[in-house]
Write a protein that holds these residues in place. Structure first.
Motif, PDB file in Angstrom:
ATOM      1  N   VAL A 153       0.756  -1.552   0.134  1.00 56.77           N
ATOM      2  CA  VAL A 153      -0.317   0.193   0.231  1.00 56.77           C
ATOM      3  C   VAL A 153       0.942   0.872   0.156  1.00 56.77           C
ATOM      4  CG1 VAL A 153      -1.721   1.456   1.002  1.00 56.77           C
ATOM      5  CG2 VAL A 153      -2.271  -1.019   1.399  1.00 56.77           C
ATOM      6  N   ARG A 154       1.974   1.076   0.667  1.00 57.39           N
ATOM      7  CA  ARG A 154       3.086   2.558   1.139  1.00 57.39           C
ATOM      8  C   ARG A 154       3.627   2.559  -0.303  1.00 57.39           C
ATOM      9  NH1 ARG A 154       4.836   0.196   5.443  1.00 57.39           N
ATOM     10  NH2 ARG A 154       6.728  -0.102   5.097  1.00 57.39           N
TER      11      ARG A 154
ATOM     12  N   LYS B 234       1.704   7.507  -6.316  1.00 58.41           N
ATOM     13  CA  LYS B 234       0.642   8.063  -6.889  1.00 58.41           C
ATOM     14  C   LYS B 234       1.185   9.791  -6.246  1.00 58.41           C
ATOM     15  CE  LYS B 234      -3.495   5.011  -6.243  1.00 58.41           C
ATOM     16  NZ  LYS B 234      -4.716   4.937  -5.426  1.00 58.41           N
ATOM     17  N   LYS B 235       2.121   9.951  -5.293  1.00 54.90           N
ATOM     18  CA  LYS B 235       2.997  11.147  -4.875  1.00 54.90           C
ATOM     19  C   LYS B 235       3.263  11.581  -5.696  1.00 54.90           C
ATOM     20  CE  LYS B 235       1.817  11.231   0.032  1.00 54.90           C
ATOM     21  NZ  LYS B 235       2.089  10.650   1.111  1.00 54.90           N
ATOM     22  N   GLN B 236       4.678  10.600  -6.475  1.00 54.92           N
ATOM     23  CA  GLN B 236       5.401  10.971  -7.501  1.00 54.92           C
ATOM     24  C   GLN B 236       5.879  10.743  -8.198  1.00 54.92           C
ATOM     25  OE1 GLN B 236       8.252  10.181  -3.982  1.00 54.92           O
ATOM     26  NE2 GLN B 236       8.860  12.060  -3.612  1.00 54.92           N
TER      27      GLN B 236
ATOM     28  N   VAL C 169       9.417  11.165 -10.694  1.00 59.83           N
ATOM     29  CA  VAL C 169       9.822  10.805  -9.844  1.00 59.83           C
ATOM     30  C   VAL C 169      10.374   9.317 -10.166  1.00 59.83           C
ATOM     31  CG1 VAL C 169      11.524   9.423  -7.594  1.00 59.83           C
ATOM     32  CG2 VAL C 169      10.578  12.122  -7.283  1.00 59.83           C
ATOM     33  N   TYR C 170       9.413   8.157 -10.143  1.00 59.88           N
ATOM     34  CA  TYR C 170       9.034   7.369 -10.540  1.00 59.88           C
ATOM     35  C   TYR C 170       9.043   6.736 -12.486  1.00 59.88           C
ATOM     36  CZ  TYR C 170       8.356   5.707  -5.728  1.00 59.88           C
ATOM     37  OH  TYR C 170       8.296   4.850  -4.958  1.00 59.88           O
ATOM     38  N   SER C 171       8.463   7.896 -12.854  1.00 65.18           N
ATOM     39  CA  SER C 171       8.727   7.954 -14.363  1.00 65.18           C
ATOM     40  C   SER C 171      10.523   7.995 -15.053  1.00 65.18           C
ATOM     41  CB  SER C 171       8.336   9.151 -15.786  1.00 65.18           C
ATOM     42  OG  SER C 171       7.053   9.174 -14.685  1.00 65.18           O
TER      43      SER C 171
END
Length: 473
Positions: free
Chosen positions: A313-314, A320-322, A325-327
């Motif tokens: 879940v985290r 969703k928040k970043q 950054v993940y892209s």
């Protein structure tokens, strides 16, 4: 250690050694002659047993730590037991050395876990002991307990060095680091990690003092393991390095490791490289996907202890928040895979090793497969860092830097290279609950049983070759 705990741990060590001896006896009966790399290691050790220290097999690429340790252990036993003849340094006797190292690894792992988690009162003695037992049976390491390879001894001295560094005995740790390097040259990286751990402690202390002076700013005393934390701390690092007093304090604390590093540099100059012997098969390169393979390997073997619904879940919340950054992370991974994937000739040709089948059945299915695995690599990276949240950012930076140095230059995908970094990672995450430890132990036991069974019973022969071949890590 309380008296009851001493008795239980002694019994645990005895049972572990007894079971290992039974497996050792079975494997040695089935494979009496040297196998795979043993055809180089065993004759070289036998030369040392005969006192021929100037003779060297040019196909051996590691320093003589294993052979020196073997002679040092076997000679007293021979003298006490009055042994004579070929049994003195036979293949079985030499292999038995690693059985002793396995027992030592169990004890060292237990001491490391006690030291790292001594402040956590919720971690019972049973969990500490069981955790040490589980890690001592880590499949890749445990299998080579029964063959005359460098892995058990290399792991023992590296973990012993780490334990002494945790207790602040840096001179002893540096000497043990020399022993670890004599088993495998790349262990100089873990000597550097012990020094980096000392530097990280200095940085943490300076950070806390610095932040206590800034009472108006609502900053945590502990550096958070986040991207924003990394950005915020860059200026602090620059200020730290500008101070001569800070540099002096770091050097005075890490000089034993610096001395080992200087000695290693002299070795590199005299040897004209890190590899001795057959250098053509051990060429360094920037194989960045090796880091991703290690993270995937770590995720699989620590799945029962690291993965949970809350962590999943985290991860989704972080995604969703970043998203940017993940892209960026995915694009970076794609680029590194595209430009820096190297495949060793042994990986494509030697069908006796499990990595051959991993590469054949996964990565060689289609060229697109290595890119399709990138989302998995991203999650493995996040999970790896999230399980180390209890460690400071400086410690994580030191560990990750050493991890990259230990994996990326390796052209050959070899699971044995992952043993030490995995164990160092595993002992530094919180001690799992007993049910999770039981799941982990069950996984390791099944893998060990399958590996030994396949090695003993699933033999095969190559065309135009009558020698019996066996599957192994």
């Amino acid at each position: 250690m309380e008296r009851f705990e001493v008795y239980i741990f002694t019994a645990l060590c005895s049972v572990n050694f007894l079971i290992s001896c039974l497996l050792f006896s079975k494997i040695t009966r089935e494979q009496r002659d040297p196998y795979m790399d043993e055809i180089f290691h065993v004759p070289q050790a036998q030369k040392y047993c005969e006192g021929k220290f100037t003779e060297w097999d040019p196909m051996i690429t590691t320093l003589p730590g294993l052979y020196l340790a073997s002679v040092g252990l076997i000679r007293p036993v021979v003298w006490l037991a009055d042994l004579k003849g070929r049994v003195v340094c036979s293949t079985a006797m030499l292999r038995f050395i690693n059985l002793l190292f396995n027992s030592g690894n169990l004890y060292i792992l237990y001491l490391i876990i006690c030291k790292l988690h001594m402040k956590d009162k919720s971690r019972s003695a049973s969990r500490r002991m069981f955790s040490a037992l589980v890690l001592s049976t880590f499949p890749v390491l445990y299998f080579f307990t029964f063959l005359y390879y460098t892995d058990s001894g290399s792991t023992f001295f590296t973990l012993f060095m780490y334990l002494m560094a945790l207790y602040g005995c840096h001179k002893v740790a540096a000497l043990l680091g020399v022993c670890a390097v004599l088993f495998r040259q790349t262990n100089i990286i873990w000597v550097a990690f012990c020094a980096g751990m000392v530097v990280a402690q200095k940085l943490d202390e300076t950070w806390r003092i610095d932040q206590s002076k800034k009472r108006d700013e609502k900053l945590p005393s502990q550096v958070p393991l986040t991207v924003t934390g990394v950005i915020r701390v860059m200026r602090f690092l620059l200020d730290f390095l500008k101070s001569p007093n800070n540099i002096k304090a770091v050097v005075s604390s890490t000089w034993p490791y610096i001395a080992v590093a200087i000695g290693f540099v002299f070795f590199l100059v005299l040897n004209e490289g890190i590899v001795i012997g057959d250098r053509s098969s051990h060429e360094a390169c920037l194989n960045f996907p090796q880091f991703f393979y290690f993270l995937s390997f770590t995720l699989i073997f620590s799945l029962s202890t690291s993965l949970s619904y809350q962590r999943a879940v985290r991860f989704l919340q972080s995604l969703k928040k970043q998203p940017l950054v993940y892209s960026f992370l995915m694009l970076t991974f794609l680029f590194l895979i595209w430009k820096f994937t190297f495949v060793h000739k042994y990986l494509l040709a030697d069908n006796r090793h499990f990595p051959f089948y991993v590469w054949k059945n996964i990565f060689r299915r289609h060229d697109a497969v290595r890119y399709l695995l990138v989302p998995g690599y991203v999650f493995a990276t996040w999970n790896f860092l999230d399980t180390l949240r209890s460690k400071s950012l400086f410690w994580c930076l030191a560990f990750c830097a050493c991890l990259v140095a230990a994996t990326v230059p390796q052209k050959l995908l070899e699971f044995r290279y992952f043993i030490i970094p995995y164990l160092l990672y595993r002992v530094n995450i919180p001690v799992p609950s007993l049910p999770r430890l039981f799941l982990e132990f069950s996984l390791y036991t099944m893998v060990n049983a399958a590996t030994v069974y396949i090695f003993i019973y699933k033999t095969f022969q190559w065309p135009n070759n009558t020698a019996v071949q066996r599957f192994m890590w």
